[in-house]
Design an enzyme around this catalytic site. Structure first.
Site, PDB file in Angstrom:
ATOM      1  CG  ASN A  77       7.251  -6.291   6.179  1.00 27.92           C
ATOM      2  OD1 ASN A  77       6.107  -5.859   6.120  1.00 27.92           O
ATOM      3  ND2 ASN A  77       7.709  -7.197   5.321  1.00 27.92           N
ATOM      4  CB  SER A  96      -2.778  -7.186  11.151  1.00 28.80           C
ATOM      5  OG  SER A  96      -3.990  -7.632  10.578  1.00 28.80           O
ATOM      6  CE1 TYR A 119      -0.840 -11.818  10.373  1.00 28.72           C
ATOM      7  CE2 TYR A 119      -3.072 -11.002  10.662  1.00 28.72           C
ATOM      8  CZ  TYR A 119      -1.819 -10.873  10.110  1.00 28.72           C
ATOM      9  OH  TYR A 119      -1.527  -9.802   9.297  1.00 28.72           O
ATOM     10  CE  LYS A 136       1.000  -9.374  11.849  1.00 29.61           C
ATOM     11  NZ  LYS A 136       2.289  -8.802  11.411  1.00 29.61           N
TER      12      LYS A 136
END
Ligand SMILES: NC(=O)c1ccc[n+]([C@@H]2O[C@H](COP(=O)([O-])OP(=O)(O)OC[C@H]3O[C@@H](n4cnc5c(N)ncnc54)[C@H](O)[C@@H]3O)[C@@H](O)[C@H]2O)c1
Length: 253
Positions: A82, A135, A148, A152
Protein backbone atom coordinates in the site's frame (compact mmCIF):
# COMPACT_ATOMS: atom_id res chain seq x y z
CA UNK A 1 -7.82 -21.09 8.33
CA UNK A 2 -7.44 -17.40 9.11
CA UNK A 3 -5.47 -15.48 6.49
CA UNK A 4 -2.09 -14.07 7.49
CA UNK A 5 -1.85 -10.57 6.07
CA UNK A 6 0.95 -7.99 5.79
CA UNK A 7 -0.01 -4.42 4.81
CA UNK A 8 2.59 -1.68 4.30
CA UNK A 9 2.13 1.97 5.35
CA UNK A 10 -1.20 1.13 6.94
CA UNK A 11 -1.33 3.15 10.18
CA UNK A 12 -3.67 5.68 8.54
CA UNK A 13 -5.53 6.40 5.31
CA UNK A 14 -6.56 3.66 2.90
CA UNK A 15 -4.17 1.11 4.44
CA UNK A 16 -5.79 1.44 7.87
CA UNK A 17 -9.21 0.87 6.28
CA UNK A 18 -7.84 -2.29 4.64
CA UNK A 19 -6.39 -3.42 8.00
CA UNK A 20 -9.79 -2.85 9.65
CA UNK A 21 -11.56 -4.93 7.00
CA UNK A 22 -9.17 -7.89 7.28
CA UNK A 23 -9.18 -7.72 11.09
CA UNK A 24 -12.99 -7.69 11.16
CA UNK A 25 -12.99 -10.69 8.82
CA UNK A 26 -10.88 -12.61 11.38
CA UNK A 27 -7.50 -12.41 9.63
CA UNK A 28 -4.19 -12.07 11.47
CA UNK A 29 -2.92 -8.66 10.38
CA UNK A 30 0.56 -7.10 10.56
CA UNK A 31 0.93 -3.47 9.52
CA UNK A 32 4.00 -1.32 9.01
CA UNK A 33 4.35 2.45 8.88
CA UNK A 34 6.94 5.20 9.38
CA UNK A 35 4.69 6.93 11.94
CA UNK A 36 5.03 5.14 15.30
CA UNK A 37 2.34 7.22 17.00
CA UNK A 38 -0.19 6.35 14.31
CA UNK A 39 0.84 2.68 14.61
CA UNK A 40 0.12 2.74 18.36
CA UNK A 41 -3.26 4.39 17.78
CA UNK A 42 -4.19 1.79 15.16
CA UNK A 43 -3.20 -1.02 17.51
CA UNK A 44 -5.39 0.40 20.29
CA UNK A 45 -8.29 0.56 17.86
CA UNK A 46 -7.77 -2.96 16.50
CA UNK A 47 -6.86 -5.33 19.33
CA UNK A 48 -4.55 -8.10 18.13
CA UNK A 49 -3.12 -5.97 15.35
CA UNK A 50 0.64 -6.54 14.93
CA UNK A 51 2.71 -3.42 14.20
CA UNK A 52 6.27 -2.41 13.34
CA UNK A 53 7.90 0.84 12.32
CA UNK A 54 9.36 0.60 8.83
CA UNK A 55 10.50 3.33 6.47
CA UNK A 56 9.71 1.92 3.04
CA UNK A 57 12.46 4.00 1.46
CA UNK A 58 15.09 2.12 3.51
CA UNK A 59 16.16 -1.31 2.35
CA UNK A 60 17.62 -2.09 5.79
CA UNK A 61 14.27 -1.33 7.48
CA UNK A 62 12.43 -3.57 5.01
CA UNK A 63 14.98 -6.37 5.41
CA UNK A 64 14.39 -6.27 9.20
CA UNK A 65 10.62 -5.91 8.97
CA UNK A 66 9.38 -8.49 6.46
CA UNK A 67 11.02 -11.48 8.21
CA UNK A 68 9.76 -10.13 11.58
CA UNK A 69 6.22 -9.91 10.18
CA UNK A 70 6.39 -13.45 8.79
CA UNK A 71 7.63 -14.76 12.13
CA UNK A 72 4.97 -12.90 14.14
CA UNK A 73 2.19 -14.05 11.79
CA UNK A 74 3.53 -17.61 11.58
CA UNK A 75 3.52 -17.45 7.76
CA UNK A 76 2.06 -15.27 5.04
CA UNK A 77 -0.93 -15.58 2.70
CA UNK A 78 -1.60 -12.00 1.64
CA UNK A 79 0.74 -9.09 0.91
CA UNK A 80 -0.78 -5.66 0.36
CA UNK A 81 1.79 -3.20 -0.97
CA UNK A 82 0.00 0.00 0.00
CA UNK A 83 2.94 2.36 0.61
CA UNK A 84 3.08 5.23 -1.84
CA UNK A 85 4.32 8.80 -1.74
CA UNK A 86 2.35 11.34 -3.79
CA UNK A 87 5.48 13.31 -4.63
CA UNK A 88 5.89 16.84 -5.97
CA UNK A 89 3.45 18.79 -8.15
CA UNK A 90 5.36 20.60 -10.92
CA UNK A 91 6.01 20.39 -14.66
CA UNK A 92 8.67 17.84 -15.61
CA UNK A 93 11.38 20.45 -16.23
CA UNK A 94 10.91 21.83 -12.73
CA UNK A 95 10.88 18.52 -10.84
CA UNK A 96 13.71 18.32 -8.32
CA UNK A 97 15.68 15.12 -9.13
CA UNK A 98 15.96 14.35 -5.40
CA UNK A 99 12.15 14.41 -5.12
CA UNK A 100 11.91 12.17 -8.19
CA UNK A 101 14.24 9.68 -6.50
CA UNK A 102 12.31 9.87 -3.21
CA UNK A 103 9.11 8.79 -4.97
CA UNK A 104 10.87 5.96 -6.82
CA UNK A 105 12.53 4.81 -3.58
CA UNK A 106 9.23 4.29 -1.76
CA UNK A 107 6.68 3.59 -4.48
CA UNK A 108 8.73 1.35 -6.76
CA UNK A 109 11.92 0.14 -5.07
CA UNK A 110 10.28 -0.23 -1.64
CA UNK A 111 7.50 -2.32 -3.16
CA UNK A 112 10.07 -4.48 -4.96
CA UNK A 113 12.05 -5.02 -1.74
CA UNK A 114 9.00 -5.94 0.36
CA UNK A 115 7.72 -8.29 -2.33
CA UNK A 116 11.01 -10.12 -3.01
CA UNK A 117 11.32 -10.90 0.71
CA UNK A 118 7.69 -12.03 0.97
CA UNK A 119 7.65 -14.37 -2.06
CA UNK A 120 9.48 -17.38 -0.50
CA UNK A 121 6.86 -17.41 2.28
CA UNK A 122 3.91 -16.81 -0.06
CA UNK A 123 5.06 -19.89 -2.00
CA UNK A 124 4.33 -21.94 1.13
CA UNK A 125 0.76 -20.63 1.31
CA UNK A 126 -2.07 -22.67 -0.21
CA UNK A 127 -3.45 -19.52 -1.83
CA UNK A 128 -0.98 -16.64 -1.83
CA UNK A 129 -2.12 -13.26 -3.04
CA UNK A 130 -0.34 -9.96 -3.70
CA UNK A 131 -2.08 -6.62 -4.14
CA UNK A 132 -0.22 -3.56 -5.33
CA UNK A 133 -1.69 -0.09 -4.89
CA UNK A 134 -1.42 1.72 -8.21
CA UNK A 135 -3.55 4.74 -9.17
CA UNK A 136 -5.66 6.31 -11.88
CA UNK A 137 -2.50 8.34 -12.52
CA UNK A 138 -0.68 5.10 -13.40
CA UNK A 139 -3.25 4.40 -16.15
CA UNK A 140 -3.73 7.87 -17.66
CA UNK A 141 -0.99 10.12 -16.24
CA UNK A 142 -1.70 13.31 -14.25
CA UNK A 143 -0.40 16.70 -15.40
CA UNK A 144 2.45 17.92 -13.18
CA UNK A 145 2.74 14.62 -11.28
CA UNK A 146 5.31 12.77 -13.40
CA UNK A 147 7.23 10.88 -10.65
CA UNK A 148 4.02 9.55 -9.07
CA UNK A 149 2.48 8.54 -12.40
CA UNK A 150 5.64 6.87 -13.67
CA UNK A 151 5.99 4.91 -10.42
CA UNK A 152 2.32 3.88 -10.41
CA UNK A 153 2.51 2.76 -14.06
CA UNK A 154 5.64 0.77 -13.21
CA UNK A 155 3.74 -0.95 -10.41
CA UNK A 156 1.12 -2.17 -12.91
CA UNK A 157 3.93 -3.81 -14.92
CA UNK A 158 5.31 -5.26 -11.68
CA UNK A 159 1.93 -6.82 -10.78
CA UNK A 160 1.60 -8.32 -14.26
CA UNK A 161 5.14 -9.73 -14.14
CA UNK A 162 4.60 -11.20 -10.67
CA UNK A 163 1.37 -12.85 -11.82
CA UNK A 164 3.20 -14.62 -14.67
CA UNK A 165 6.21 -15.62 -12.53
CA UNK A 166 4.18 -16.90 -9.60
CA UNK A 167 1.16 -18.55 -11.22
CA UNK A 168 2.77 -22.00 -10.93
CA UNK A 169 2.79 -21.51 -7.14
CA UNK A 170 -0.93 -20.56 -7.07
CA UNK A 171 0.08 -17.03 -6.07
CA UNK A 172 -2.01 -14.29 -7.66
CA UNK A 173 -0.91 -10.69 -8.16
CA UNK A 174 -3.16 -7.76 -9.03
CA UNK A 175 -2.91 -3.98 -9.05
CA UNK A 176 -5.69 -1.72 -7.78
CA UNK A 177 -6.04 1.73 -9.34
CA UNK A 178 -8.10 4.10 -7.18
CA UNK A 179 -9.24 7.46 -8.52
CA UNK A 180 -10.02 10.40 -6.23
CA UNK A 181 -10.58 8.98 -2.76
CA UNK A 182 -12.75 10.82 -0.21
CA UNK A 183 -11.12 12.15 2.95
CA UNK A 184 -8.81 14.79 4.29
CA UNK A 185 -6.22 14.34 1.55
CA UNK A 186 -8.64 15.19 -1.29
CA UNK A 187 -9.97 18.22 0.62
CA UNK A 188 -6.38 19.51 0.91
CA UNK A 189 -5.81 18.93 -2.81
CA UNK A 190 -9.00 20.88 -3.66
CA UNK A 191 -8.04 23.73 -1.33
CA UNK A 192 -4.57 23.85 -2.94
CA UNK A 193 -6.03 23.94 -6.45
CA UNK A 194 -8.49 26.69 -5.48
CA UNK A 195 -5.63 28.78 -4.13
CA UNK A 196 -3.73 28.53 -7.42
CA UNK A 197 -6.74 29.00 -9.74
CA UNK A 198 -8.66 31.64 -7.79
CA UNK A 199 -11.80 29.48 -8.10
CA UNK A 200 -13.83 28.27 -5.12
CA UNK A 201 -13.24 24.86 -3.53
CA UNK A 202 -16.71 23.80 -4.74
CA UNK A 203 -15.87 24.81 -8.31
CA UNK A 204 -12.67 22.77 -8.09
CA UNK A 205 -14.68 19.83 -6.68
CA UNK A 206 -17.16 20.08 -9.58
CA UNK A 207 -14.41 20.07 -12.22
CA UNK A 208 -12.72 17.08 -10.55
CA UNK A 209 -16.00 15.17 -10.56
CA UNK A 210 -16.86 16.23 -14.13
CA UNK A 211 -14.55 13.55 -15.59
CA UNK A 212 -16.36 10.77 -13.67
CA UNK A 213 -19.62 8.97 -14.55
CA UNK A 214 -20.46 8.76 -10.83
CA UNK A 215 -20.19 12.20 -9.22
CA UNK A 216 -18.65 11.28 -5.87
CA UNK A 217 -15.30 10.39 -4.36
CA UNK A 218 -14.27 6.79 -3.71
CA UNK A 219 -15.05 5.52 -0.22
CA UNK A 220 -11.83 3.98 1.25
CA UNK A 221 -14.04 1.20 2.69
CA UNK A 222 -14.84 0.14 -0.89
CA UNK A 223 -11.11 -0.23 -1.62
CA UNK A 224 -10.81 -2.41 1.49
CA UNK A 225 -13.76 -4.54 0.31
CA UNK A 226 -12.10 -4.94 -3.09
CA UNK A 227 -8.92 -6.17 -1.36
CA UNK A 228 -10.94 -8.67 0.67
CA UNK A 229 -12.66 -9.97 -2.46
CA UNK A 230 -9.51 -10.19 -4.58
CA UNK A 231 -7.60 -12.15 -1.93
CA UNK A 232 -10.52 -14.46 -1.10
CA UNK A 233 -11.47 -17.75 -2.73
CA UNK A 234 -14.09 -15.80 -4.73
CA UNK A 235 -11.23 -14.03 -6.51
CA UNK A 236 -9.25 -17.20 -7.27
CA UNK A 237 -9.46 -16.77 -11.07
CA UNK A 238 -8.29 -13.15 -11.09
CA UNK A 239 -4.58 -12.47 -11.54
CA UNK A 240 -2.37 -10.12 -13.55
CA UNK A 241 -5.09 -7.46 -13.68
CA UNK A 242 -5.25 -3.77 -12.94
CA UNK A 243 -8.60 -3.05 -11.36
CA UNK A 244 -9.82 0.55 -11.45
CA UNK A 245 -11.94 1.77 -8.53
CA UNK A 246 -12.61 5.35 -9.57
CA UNK A 247 -16.35 5.99 -10.16
CA UNK A 248 -15.60 5.50 -13.86
CA UNK A 249 -13.06 8.28 -14.34
CA UNK A 250 -12.75 8.76 -18.09
CA UNK A 251 -9.39 10.51 -17.93
CA UNK A 252 -7.10 12.08 -15.34
CA UNK A 253 -7.90 15.57 -14.05
N1 LIG B 1 -5.77 8.89 -1.43
C1 LIG B 1 -5.97 8.83 -2.75
O1 LIG B 1 -6.73 9.61 -3.33
C2 LIG B 1 -5.27 7.76 -3.55
C3 LIG B 1 -5.65 7.58 -4.89
C4 LIG B 1 -5.00 6.60 -5.66
C5 LIG B 1 -4.00 5.81 -5.09
N2 LIG B 1 -3.65 6.02 -3.78
C6 LIG B 1 -2.59 5.16 -3.25
O2 LIG B 1 -3.06 4.43 -2.13
C7 LIG B 1 -2.02 4.25 -1.18
C8 LIG B 1 -2.44 4.80 0.18
O3 LIG B 1 -2.82 6.14 0.01
P1 LIG B 1 -3.28 7.08 1.26
O4 LIG B 1 -3.94 8.28 0.66
O5 LIG B 1 -3.98 6.26 2.26
O6 LIG B 1 -1.84 7.50 1.81
P2 LIG B 1 -1.47 8.51 3.00
O7 LIG B 1 -0.81 9.70 2.37
O8 LIG B 1 -2.67 8.76 3.86
O9 LIG B 1 -0.35 7.71 3.79
C9 LIG B 1 -0.58 6.42 4.32
C10 LIG B 1 0.52 6.09 5.31
O10 LIG B 1 1.81 6.08 4.70
C11 LIG B 1 2.75 6.35 5.73
N3 LIG B 1 4.08 6.66 5.17
C12 LIG B 1 4.50 7.83 4.62
N4 LIG B 1 5.81 7.71 4.26
C13 LIG B 1 6.20 6.44 4.58
C14 LIG B 1 7.43 5.72 4.45
N5 LIG B 1 8.54 6.28 3.95
N6 LIG B 1 7.47 4.44 4.88
C15 LIG B 1 6.38 3.87 5.44
N7 LIG B 1 5.20 4.50 5.60
C16 LIG B 1 5.11 5.77 5.16
C17 LIG B 1 2.09 7.49 6.49
O11 LIG B 1 2.63 7.63 7.80
C18 LIG B 1 0.61 7.08 6.49
O12 LIG B 1 0.24 6.40 7.69
C19 LIG B 1 -0.79 4.97 -1.77
O13 LIG B 1 0.00 4.05 -2.48
C20 LIG B 1 -1.41 5.97 -2.71
O14 LIG B 1 -0.55 6.36 -3.74
C21 LIG B 1 -4.26 6.96 -3.01
Amino acid sequence: MAQKVLITAAASGIGREIARAFSSAGAAVFITDINTQALDTAQKEMPGLLIKMCDNSKRSDIEATVPAAIEALGGLDVLINNAGLSGPTAPVEQIDPDQWEAVMAIDLTGTFNVTRLAIPQLKKSAAGSIIIMSSLGGRFGYPNRSPYCVAKAGLIAFAKTLAIELGDYNIRANAIAPGAVGGERIENVLAGRAKVSGKSVDQERASMLAIQSLKRFVDPKDIASLCLFLTSDAGKSISGQVIPIDNDALKAS
